[in-house]
Motif scaffolding. Structure first.
Motif, PDB file in Angstrom:
ATOM      1  N   ALA A  16       0.827  -1.208   0.000  1.00 54.73           N
ATOM      2  CA  ALA A  16       0.000   0.000   0.000  1.00 54.73           C
ATOM      3  C   ALA A  16       0.861   1.258   0.000  1.00 54.73           C
ATOM      4  N   MET A  17       1.921   1.279   0.821  1.00 53.88           N
ATOM      5  CA  MET A  17       2.771   2.466   0.887  1.00 53.88           C
ATOM      6  C   MET A  17       3.654   2.584  -0.343  1.00 53.88           C
ATOM      7  N   ARG A  18       4.078   1.471  -0.891  1.00 54.71           N
ATOM      8  CA  ARG A  18       4.862   1.541  -2.134  1.00 54.71           C
ATOM      9  C   ARG A  18       4.018   2.123  -3.259  1.00 54.71           C
ATOM     10  N   PRO A  57       6.403  -2.191  12.888  1.00 58.09           N
ATOM     11  CA  PRO A  57       7.714  -2.072  13.541  1.00 58.09           C
ATOM     12  C   PRO A  57       8.511  -0.870  13.036  1.00 58.09           C
ATOM     13  N   MET A  58       8.461  -0.615  11.732  1.00 62.31           N
ATOM     14  CA  MET A  58       9.187   0.508  11.161  1.00 62.31           C
ATOM     15  C   MET A  58       8.640   1.844  11.675  1.00 62.31           C
ATOM     16  N   LEU A  59       7.319   1.929  11.782  1.00 57.54           N
ATOM     17  CA  LEU A  59       6.702   3.155  12.290  1.00 57.54           C
ATOM     18  C   LEU A  59       7.034   3.373  13.765  1.00 57.54           C
ATOM     19  N   ILE A  60       7.017   2.293  14.540  1.00 59.65           N
ATOM     20  CA  ILE A  60       7.363   2.403  15.963  1.00 59.65           C
ATOM     21  C   ILE A  60       8.786   2.921  16.122  1.00 59.65           C
ATOM     22  N   GLU A  61       9.722   2.341  15.362  1.00 62.10           N
ATOM     23  CA  GLU A  61      11.111   2.793  15.441  1.00 62.10           C
ATOM     24  C   GLU A  61      11.237   4.247  15.019  1.00 62.10           C
ATOM     25  N   HIS A  62      10.502   4.635  13.975  1.00 67.65           N
ATOM     26  CA  HIS A  62      10.577   6.016  13.495  1.00 67.65           C
ATOM     27  C   HIS A  62      10.097   6.999  14.552  1.00 67.65           C
ATOM     28  N   PHE A  63       8.940   6.724  15.160  1.00 60.57           N
ATOM     29  CA  PHE A  63       8.406   7.652  16.152  1.00 60.57           C
ATOM     30  C   PHE A  63       9.285   7.686  17.401  1.00 60.57           C
ATOM     31  N   GLU A 108      -4.539  -2.067   7.670  1.00 67.03           N
ATOM     32  CA  GLU A 108      -4.371  -2.756   6.392  1.00 67.03           C
ATOM     33  C   GLU A 108      -2.918  -2.777   5.938  1.00 67.03           C
ATOM     34  N   ARG A 109      -2.011  -2.246   6.754  1.00 66.01           N
ATOM     35  CA  ARG A 109      -0.578  -2.311   6.428  1.00 66.01           C
ATOM     36  C   ARG A 109       0.230  -2.518   7.714  1.00 66.01           C
ATOM     37  N   LEU A 118      -6.768  14.258  -5.505  1.00 61.47           N
ATOM     38  CA  LEU A 118      -7.725  14.006  -4.429  1.00 61.47           C
ATOM     39  C   LEU A 118      -7.194  12.860  -3.577  1.00 61.47           C
ATOM     40  N   ILE A 119      -6.885  13.161  -2.308  1.00 63.80           N
ATOM     41  CA  ILE A 119      -6.329  12.174  -1.386  1.00 63.80           C
ATOM     42  C   ILE A 119      -7.449  11.640  -0.507  1.00 63.80           C
ATOM     43  N   LEU A 120      -7.608  10.333  -0.512  1.00 64.34           N
ATOM     44  CA  LEU A 120      -8.689   9.679   0.214  1.00 64.34           C
ATOM     45  C   LEU A 120      -8.110   8.832   1.340  1.00 64.34           C
ATOM     46  N   GLY A 121      -8.782   8.807   2.460  1.00 63.03           N
ATOM     47  CA  GLY A 121      -8.311   7.974   3.564  1.00 63.03           C
ATOM     48  C   GLY A 121      -8.937   8.400   4.876  1.00 63.03           C
ATOM     49  N   GLU A 122      -8.886   7.501   5.837  1.00 59.37           N
ATOM     50  CA  GLU A 122      -9.458   7.776   7.146  1.00 59.37           C
ATOM     51  C   GLU A 122      -8.664   8.849   7.879  1.00 59.37           C
ATOM     52  N   SER A 123      -9.268   9.413   8.906  1.00 61.68           N
ATOM     53  CA  SER A 123      -8.576  10.385   9.748  1.00 61.68           C
ATOM     54  C   SER A 123      -7.349   9.733  10.392  1.00 61.68           C
ATOM     55  N   GLY A 124      -6.245  10.461  10.387  1.00 61.36           N
ATOM     56  CA  GLY A 124      -5.032   9.960  11.028  1.00 61.36           C
ATOM     57  C   GLY A 124      -4.129   9.139  10.140  1.00 61.36           C
ATOM     58  N   THR A 125      -4.457   8.995   8.855  1.00 65.65           N
ATOM     59  CA  THR A 125      -3.621   8.173   7.965  1.00 65.65           C
ATOM     60  C   THR A 125      -2.461   8.963   7.361  1.00 65.65           C
TER      61      THR A 125
END
Length: 339
Positions: free
Chosen positions: A23-25, A196-202, A190-191, A42-49
């Motif tokens: 999805a991110m790729r 783990p990558m997001l946790i390390e980044h934050f 959904e991703r 037009l960017i679509l997605g839930e709040s916080g994405t």
């Protein structure tokens, strides 16, 4: 905790585009393709994405990168003030207009105007925005002098605009003007391979700002991977910040997580799920049925139970059912129509 490194991406955009999931790729690929153009996005997605981060990435990779990026939250500005906010006003145009004021279109001249929560824009303003997109000019409130504009429009919404069009709250012609190049940002659930990558980044970002280093045990990460993440990446960032305050320089285990993030493992889940599965089928000799109608009744009953368990809070019920909030609202509307 093993971490997979993100693919190469401009340094200033890495924090917006963390993730190696398909999805991110796809999102990164779409950004690279559309950024050099002048097409509306037009960017679509839930709040916080991270829709605004995607919008900034489109701007920063475009030929307009050195010109203004101006965000406007259409849902946060009262409808009667939005026209003045976007187009500006002349002195004396209305009560309280003591001076001439430039609007966001003027501030964004040559650059990008990001219209966040476009689905919340009042119908009257949708007509005026459509005219600007068609004619590439606008008028300040209280003036009939047209002002030419060269502004790229990037819009975003968490709403299902096709539903809004059917309900009459969003103009179909404006939708097609904005939806030249759609980019859908997947919800975190959904991703989850990106978790783990997001946790390390934050955690790294907090440490760079002078916060405490933070590590999560494998069982804690696995517990988080089983959560619904209604608040998406924003919710995860807030959780990591909270944990870094509570457990500085420590290894965070599953028992250290807030209760709502301690989820049962696969074996426990399957045991809990079995009665629900059996209750659908028990004591029902198969003698034929209308499958579509039967499944609709089962779905309606689970929605009713989820709403009852969450005391009518739709977002919480959607989390229990592992659905997007907008998807649940649409299903509730269908159930009401069928009743």
């Amino acid at each position: 905790m093993s971490v997979v490194r993100a693919p190469a991406f401009p340094a200033k955009l890495r924090s917006a585009m963390i993730g190696n999931s398909p999805a991110m790729r796809t999102v990164r690929d779409l950004i690279h393709k559309v950024a050099p153009t002048n097409s509306n996005v037009l960017i679509l997605g839930e709040s916080g994405t991270g829709k605004e981060l995607v919008a900034r990435s489109v701007h920063d990779l475009s030929p307009r990168a050195n010109l203004p990026f101006v965000p406007v939250n259409c849902g946060a500005i009262p409808g009667d003030l939005l026209e003045s906010e976007l187009f500006g006003h002349e002195k004396g145009a209305f009560t309280g207009a003591l001076d001439k004021r430039r609007g966001r279109f003027e501030f964004a001249e040559g650059g990008t105007l990001f219209l966040d929560e476009i689905g919340d824009m009042p119908l009257q303003m949708q007509v005026k925005l459509l005219r600007v997109l068609q004619e590439r000019s606008y008028e300040r409130v209280g003036s009939n002098l047209p002002i030419r504009c060269d502004v790229r429009i990037v819009a975003a919404t968490h709403r299902d605009l096709s539903v809004a069009i059917r309900e009459g709250s969003f103009r179909e012609d404006l939708y097609y003007r904005l939806n030249v190049f759609p980019v859908e940002v997947a919800p975190l659930r959904e991703r989850l391979c990106d978790l783990p990558m997001l946790i390390e980044h934050f955690a790294s970002r907090l440490a760079e700002k002078g916060g405490s280093a933070l590590r999560l045990s494998q069982d804690a990460v696995e517990s988080l991977a089983r959560c619904a993440w209604v608040g998406n990446v924003r919710e995860l960032a807030n959780l990591i910040e909270r944990l870094s305050i509570l457990y500085p320089q420590q290894l965070v285990r599953v028992e250290d997580l807030p209760p709502c993030y301690r989820t049962p493992g696969p074996q426990t889940q399957s045991t809990q799920a079995a009665p629900a599965r059996m209750s659908i089928l028990e004591d029902r000799p198969f003698a034929g049925l209308d499958l579509k109608d039967h499944l609709a009744r089962i779905e309606a009953e689970f929605i009713r139970q989820a709403l009852e368990a969450s005391q009518g809070k739709v977002a919480q019920a959607a989390r229990l059912l592992q659905l997007r909030r907008t998807t649940l609202v649409e299903k509730m509307r269908k159930c009401a129509g069928a009743a």
